[in-house]
Design a protein around this motif. Structure first.
Motif, PDB file in Angstrom:
ATOM      1  N   LEU A 162      29.435 -34.742  39.203  1.00  0.00           N
ATOM      2  CA  LEU A 162      30.644 -34.057  38.728  1.00  0.00           C
ATOM      3  C   LEU A 162      31.690 -35.054  38.246  1.00  0.00           C
ATOM      4  CD1 LEU A 162      30.879 -31.329  41.523  1.00  0.00           C
ATOM      5  CD2 LEU A 162      30.118 -31.024  39.157  1.00  0.00           C
ATOM      6  N   ILE A 163      31.760 -36.208  38.877  1.00  0.00           N
ATOM      7  CA  ILE A 163      32.695 -37.247  38.439  1.00  0.00           C
ATOM      8  C   ILE A 163      32.340 -37.724  37.035  1.00  0.00           C
ATOM      9  CG2 ILE A 163      33.341 -39.668  38.834  1.00  0.00           C
ATOM     10  CD1 ILE A 163      33.364 -39.056  41.823  1.00  0.00           C
ATOM     11  N   SER A 164      31.053 -37.888  36.763  1.00  0.00           N
ATOM     12  CA  SER A 164      30.643 -38.306  35.419  1.00  0.00           C
ATOM     13  C   SER A 164      31.035 -37.266  34.375  1.00  0.00           C
ATOM     14  CB  SER A 164      29.129 -38.555  35.384  1.00  0.00           C
ATOM     15  OG  SER A 164      28.401 -37.351  35.579  1.00  0.00           O
ATOM     16  N   LEU A 165      31.015 -35.990  34.752  1.00  0.00           N
ATOM     17  CA  LEU A 165      31.439 -34.934  33.833  1.00  0.00           C
ATOM     18  C   LEU A 165      32.929 -35.050  33.541  1.00  0.00           C
ATOM     19  CD1 LEU A 165      31.000 -32.302  32.273  1.00  0.00           C
ATOM     20  CD2 LEU A 165      31.312 -31.058  34.422  1.00  0.00           C
ATOM     21  N   GLU A 166      33.746 -35.354  34.560  1.00  0.00           N
ATOM     22  CA  GLU A 166      35.195 -35.505  34.355  1.00  0.00           C
ATOM     23  C   GLU A 166      35.489 -36.716  33.476  1.00  0.00           C
ATOM     24  OE1 GLU A 166      37.213 -33.206  35.178  1.00  0.00           O
ATOM     25  OE2 GLU A 166      35.657 -32.084  36.230  1.00  0.00           O
ATOM     26  N   ARG A 167      34.742 -37.778  33.664  1.00  0.00           N
ATOM     27  CA  ARG A 167      34.952 -38.955  32.822  1.00  0.00           C
ATOM     28  C   ARG A 167      34.612 -38.652  31.367  1.00  0.00           C
ATOM     29  NH1 ARG A 167      32.262 -43.706  36.636  1.00  0.00           N
ATOM     30  NH2 ARG A 167      34.024 -43.914  38.086  1.00  0.00           N
ATOM     31  N   ARG A 168      33.603 -37.853  31.166  1.00  0.00           N
ATOM     32  CA  ARG A 168      33.253 -37.462  29.804  1.00  0.00           C
ATOM     33  C   ARG A 168      34.373 -36.624  29.185  1.00  0.00           C
ATOM     34  NH1 ARG A 168      28.595 -33.108  28.180  1.00  0.00           N
ATOM     35  NH2 ARG A 168      28.936 -33.140  25.935  1.00  0.00           N
ATOM     36  N   ARG A 169      34.944 -35.696  29.946  1.00  0.00           N
ATOM     37  CA  ARG A 169      36.065 -34.895  29.446  1.00  0.00           C
ATOM     38  C   ARG A 169      37.238 -35.792  29.040  1.00  0.00           C
ATOM     39  NH1 ARG A 169      38.382 -31.742  33.574  1.00  0.00           N
ATOM     40  NH2 ARG A 169      39.537 -30.699  31.931  1.00  0.00           N
ATOM     41  N   LYS A 170      37.504 -36.805  29.863  1.00  0.00           N
ATOM     42  CA  LYS A 170      38.613 -37.712  29.571  1.00  0.00           C
ATOM     43  C   LYS A 170      38.374 -38.483  28.289  1.00  0.00           C
ATOM     44  CE  LYS A 170      41.242 -41.526  31.623  1.00  0.00           C
ATOM     45  NZ  LYS A 170      41.374 -42.423  32.810  1.00  0.00           N
ATOM     46  N   VAL A 171      37.148 -38.955  28.087  1.00  0.00           N
ATOM     47  CA  VAL A 171      36.815 -39.704  26.885  1.00  0.00           C
ATOM     48  C   VAL A 171      36.955 -38.822  25.648  1.00  0.00           C
ATOM     49  CG1 VAL A 171      34.908 -40.791  25.642  1.00  0.00           C
ATOM     50  CG2 VAL A 171      35.359 -41.418  28.001  1.00  0.00           C
ATOM     51  N   ILE A 172      36.517 -37.576  25.736  1.00  0.00           N
ATOM     52  CA  ILE A 172      36.627 -36.671  24.589  1.00  0.00           C
ATOM     53  C   ILE A 172      38.089 -36.452  24.223  1.00  0.00           C
ATOM     54  CG2 ILE A 172      36.268 -34.292  23.830  1.00  0.00           C
ATOM     55  CD1 ILE A 172      33.667 -34.252  25.346  1.00  0.00           C
ATOM     56  N   ASN A 173      38.942 -36.232  25.211  1.00  0.00           N
ATOM     57  CA  ASN A 173      40.364 -36.028  24.927  1.00  0.00           C
ATOM     58  C   ASN A 173      40.976 -37.260  24.253  1.00  0.00           C
ATOM     59  OD1 ASN A 173      40.546 -33.424  25.903  1.00  0.00           O
ATOM     60  ND2 ASN A 173      41.082 -34.049  27.969  1.00  0.00           N
ATOM     61  N   ARG A 174      40.590 -38.444  24.726  1.00  0.00           N
ATOM     62  CA  ARG A 174      41.123 -39.664  24.110  1.00  0.00           C
ATOM     63  C   ARG A 174      40.636 -39.796  22.670  1.00  0.00           C
ATOM     64  NH1 ARG A 174      38.826 -44.224  23.148  1.00  0.00           N
ATOM     65  NH2 ARG A 174      37.056 -43.829  24.527  1.00  0.00           N
ATOM     66  N   ILE A 175      39.375 -39.481  22.441  1.00  0.00           N
ATOM     67  CA  ILE A 175      38.827 -39.584  21.085  1.00  0.00           C
ATOM     68  C   ILE A 175      39.557 -38.635  20.139  1.00  0.00           C
ATOM     69  CG2 ILE A 175      36.783 -39.078  19.687  1.00  0.00           C
ATOM     70  CD1 ILE A 175      35.086 -40.174  21.980  1.00  0.00           C
ATOM     71  N   ILE A 176      39.808 -37.414  20.595  1.00  0.00           N
ATOM     72  CA  ILE A 176      40.489 -36.431  19.735  1.00  0.00           C
ATOM     73  C   ILE A 176      41.901 -36.895  19.395  1.00  0.00           C
ATOM     74  CG2 ILE A 176      41.419 -34.088  19.680  1.00  0.00           C
ATOM     75  CD1 ILE A 176      38.416 -34.327  19.136  1.00  0.00           C
ATOM     76  N   GLU A 177      42.606 -37.456  20.367  1.00  0.00           N
ATOM     77  CA  GLU A 177      43.934 -38.008  20.084  1.00  0.00           C
ATOM     78  C   GLU A 177      43.847 -39.066  18.994  1.00  0.00           C
ATOM     79  OE1 GLU A 177      46.962 -38.896  23.160  1.00  0.00           O
ATOM     80  OE2 GLU A 177      45.354 -38.434  24.560  1.00  0.00           O
ATOM     81  N   ASP A 178      42.918 -39.994  19.147  1.00  0.00           N
ATOM     82  CA  ASP A 178      42.790 -41.083  18.180  1.00  0.00           C
ATOM     83  C   ASP A 178      42.382 -40.552  16.808  1.00  0.00           C
ATOM     84  OD1 ASP A 178      43.423 -42.787  20.232  1.00  0.00           O
ATOM     85  OD2 ASP A 178      41.355 -43.403  20.631  1.00  0.00           O
ATOM     86  N   VAL A 179      41.507 -39.547  16.779  1.00  0.00           N
ATOM     87  CA  VAL A 179      41.056 -38.998  15.499  1.00  0.00           C
ATOM     88  C   VAL A 179      42.208 -38.349  14.751  1.00  0.00           C
ATOM     89  CG1 VAL A 179      39.661 -37.171  14.452  1.00  0.00           C
ATOM     90  CG2 VAL A 179      38.635 -38.715  16.105  1.00  0.00           C
ATOM     91  N   ARG A 180      43.024 -37.562  15.451  1.00  0.00           N
ATOM     92  CA  ARG A 180      44.130 -36.884  14.764  1.00  0.00           C
ATOM     93  C   ARG A 180      45.097 -37.899  14.158  1.00  0.00           C
ATOM     94  NH1 ARG A 180      44.170 -31.268  16.276  1.00  0.00           N
ATOM     95  NH2 ARG A 180      46.168 -31.014  15.242  1.00  0.00           N
ATOM     96  N   THR A 181      45.401 -38.963  14.892  1.00  0.00           N
ATOM     97  CA  THR A 181      46.315 -39.974  14.356  1.00  0.00           C
ATOM     98  C   THR A 181      45.691 -40.708  13.181  1.00  0.00           C
ATOM     99  OG1 THR A 181      47.259 -40.289  16.560  1.00  0.00           O
ATOM    100  CG2 THR A 181      47.702 -41.986  14.945  1.00  0.00           C
ATOM    101  N   ALA A 182      44.454 -41.201  13.372  1.00  0.00           N
ATOM    102  CA  ALA A 182      43.805 -41.979  12.317  1.00  0.00           C
ATOM    103  C   ALA A 182      43.563 -41.133  11.071  1.00  0.00           C
ATOM    104  CB  ALA A 182      42.485 -42.555  12.829  1.00  0.00           C
ATOM    105  N   TYR A 183      43.227 -39.847  11.256  1.00  0.00           N
ATOM    106  CA  TYR A 183      42.937 -38.993  10.099  1.00  0.00           C
ATOM    107  C   TYR A 183      44.174 -38.836   9.222  1.00  0.00           C
ATOM    108  CZ  TYR A 183      41.958 -34.871   7.298  1.00  0.00           C
ATOM    109  OH  TYR A 183      41.828 -33.986   6.246  1.00  0.00           O
TER     110      TYR A 183
END
Length: 498
Positions: A162-183
């Motif tokens: 379950l911890i690995s699932l939470e870490r994956r959620r965190k990474v996705i949120n960070r990626i989306i933040e970076d994508v919106r800015t870079a786009y």
């Protein structure tokens, strides 16, 4: 002397053998190592959907979620934890061991006996074992202590999954933040870089003409120098922003796992100054953050693992009870019964563990206290991040509105300047300066809009809202995933905090 010589020879031969088995360090060959990495990366990229047209915001999000290598690491880690959990389940099963033993000796294992009553030894030796023997057995054994400990470790392994699932959620949120800015920064680059090149060429020419007018004393030196200073300052500002915009497109390519040399275009939406609504009140956002933030959920799982560790050390201090059932067969012809069934039971208890238990328990409890205190500190940090995200989003919205007003004013100034230049009432140098100022105003507005988009994504990251809904697996094609992301983000404010 002879036995000593034999031992010396054997020892020498053994030493030579061990020396010959010595392992020497083998450094990597740089060329083959680089080629292997390049080949592996090419294979990964070859399996991705090719870019068939201009990339929009939601396609960029979809490609980043589907192909970003950081996200793939978290996916593989999640798979690894799940498989480790499956493996821990086998530790709870009994042991079933099959053994076959073959033995041979050069002579008979005979012997004589001595009577305990008379003290007389038997005259002839006898044997009950053949020179060559073959024995086998199949034994089923089960230890209650091992089962209890394996069960506790399996529960801890489930929490690690379950911890690995939470870490994956965190990474996705960070990626989306970076994508919106870079786009949005990359969109600004596509819009303005060609204009920047043309205007910059005109600016260089205007500075030279101003220098020429100054040298010929056509205009006052102070006026010419003031114009050059203003124009050079605008050039410096534009060059700085231009560098940021050029890098943004490469950063977006990296997020989507495109090669740096890959040339691609973006969908260029119309400029807008509209700002999305906040996802809820401060109280609602805090409540949602306490429920959904990956870091807080990971901390709760860590505390639960620590509590299970108390169960583990308790189980370890209990007596061990092992039972065994075996099927045995022996080919020795001297045996009366060459096959038999054996059963056994054994109880053991390491009494020293009883004295160690209080100290070990206090250590695990201290670790739990650290985790709980860290969880409290993290909770306060999350509450602060929610408040900061709200304030930042509101402030960035104001900055966007101000940048828009500045752009509109500059557009009016540029229109009047162009009219004056056509009427020959305004110099060409002034026209170039206003052209550059107009481009600069557009870039600043685009960057303010990119910051607003980043702040908007950060709002949802601060409350831990998922970027993808449960029905999205990430295995969909890019178009399907992009459509699902667009639907989610367009309806997000009303769905997240209900």
């Amino acid at each position: 002397m002879l036995p000593f010589t034999r031992r010396s020879v054997c020892a020498g031969a053994l030493g030579l053998g061990l020396g010959g088995c010595r392992v020497m360090p083998q450094p990597l060959d740089p060329q083959s190592h680089g080629e292997a990495l390049k080949k592996a990366l090419d294979e990964v990229i070859a399996g991705e959907e090719p870019v068939r047209g201009p990339i929009g915001l939601y396609e960029a999000m979809a490609r980043s979620i589907k192909y970003n290598l950081d996200h793939r690491i978290e996916i593989l880690d999640e798979i690894l934890r799940a498989r480790e959990l499956d493996l821990k389940g086998y530790d709870q099963l009994p042991q079933l061991v099959a053994t076959t033993t073959a033995a041979m000796r050069s002579n008979d294992a005979g012997g004589r006996s001595r009577s305990l009553l008379t003290g007389l030894e038997s005259a002839d030796g006898s044997t009950s074992t053949e020179k060559r023997t073959l024995a086998s057995d199949l034994t089923l054994s089960w230890d209650v202590l091992d089962f209890g400990l394996s069960y506790v470790r399996a529960r801890q392994g489930a929490d690690e999954t379950l911890i690995s699932l939470e870490r994956r959620r965190k990474v996705i949120n960070r990626i989306i933040e970076d994508v919106r800015t870079a786009y949005w920064r990359a969109v600004s680059a596509d819009r303005t870089l060609s204009r920047l090149g043309n205007v910059n060429a005109l600016a260089i020419q205007a500075v030279r003409e101003s220098q020429s007018l100054e040298e010929r004393r056509v205009v006052a030196p102070l006026q010419a120098l003031g114009f050059q200073r203003d124009l050079l300052q605008i050039q410096a500002d534009v060059a700085k922003l231009q560098r940021e915009l050029v890098l943004a497109k490469r950063q977006l390519a990296a997020l989507m796992n495109l090669l740096p040399e890959k040339d691609y275009t973006l969908v260029l939406p119309d400029r807008t100054e509209s700002v999305p609504e906040l996802p809820g009140s401060t109280t609602e956002m805090i409540r949602t953050a306490l429920q959904l933030r990956p870091e807080l959920r990971e901390g709760a799982y860590r505390i639960r693992i620590s509590e299970h560790e108390l169960d583990a050390i308790l189980v370890q201090n209990l007596p061990s009870v092992r039972g065994a059932l075996g099927l045995n067969a022996d080919g020795n012809r001297y045996l009366e019964n060459g096959s038999w069934i054996s059963t056994s039971a054994r109880a053991s208890w390491n009494l020293l563990n009883v004295f160690r238990y209080p100290a070990v328990k206090r250590t695990v409890q201290a670790q739990g206290d650290v985790l709980r205190q860290r969880q409290l500190a993290l909770t306060m940090a999350v509450l602060t991040q929610v408040g900061v995200a709200r304030v930042r989003f509101t402030q960035v919205g104001r900055e966007l509105a101000l940048a828009r007003r500045q752009q509109l004013v500059q557009e009016r100034i540029l229109a009047m300047t162009r009219a004056g230049a056509e009427a020959r009432t305004i110099s060409r140098q002034q026209l170039v300066r206003e052209e550059m100022a107009a481009v600069l105003a557009e870039i600043r507005f685009d960057l303010a809009y990119a910051d607003m988009q980043n702040a908007y994504a950060n709002l949802y990251a601060s409350i831990g809202a998922d970027t993808i809904t449960p029905e999205i697996t990430g295995r969909e094609d890019v178009g399907t995933l992009a459509a699902a992301l667009e639907k989610l983000w367009r309806s997000r404010a009303s769905d997240v905090l209900d």
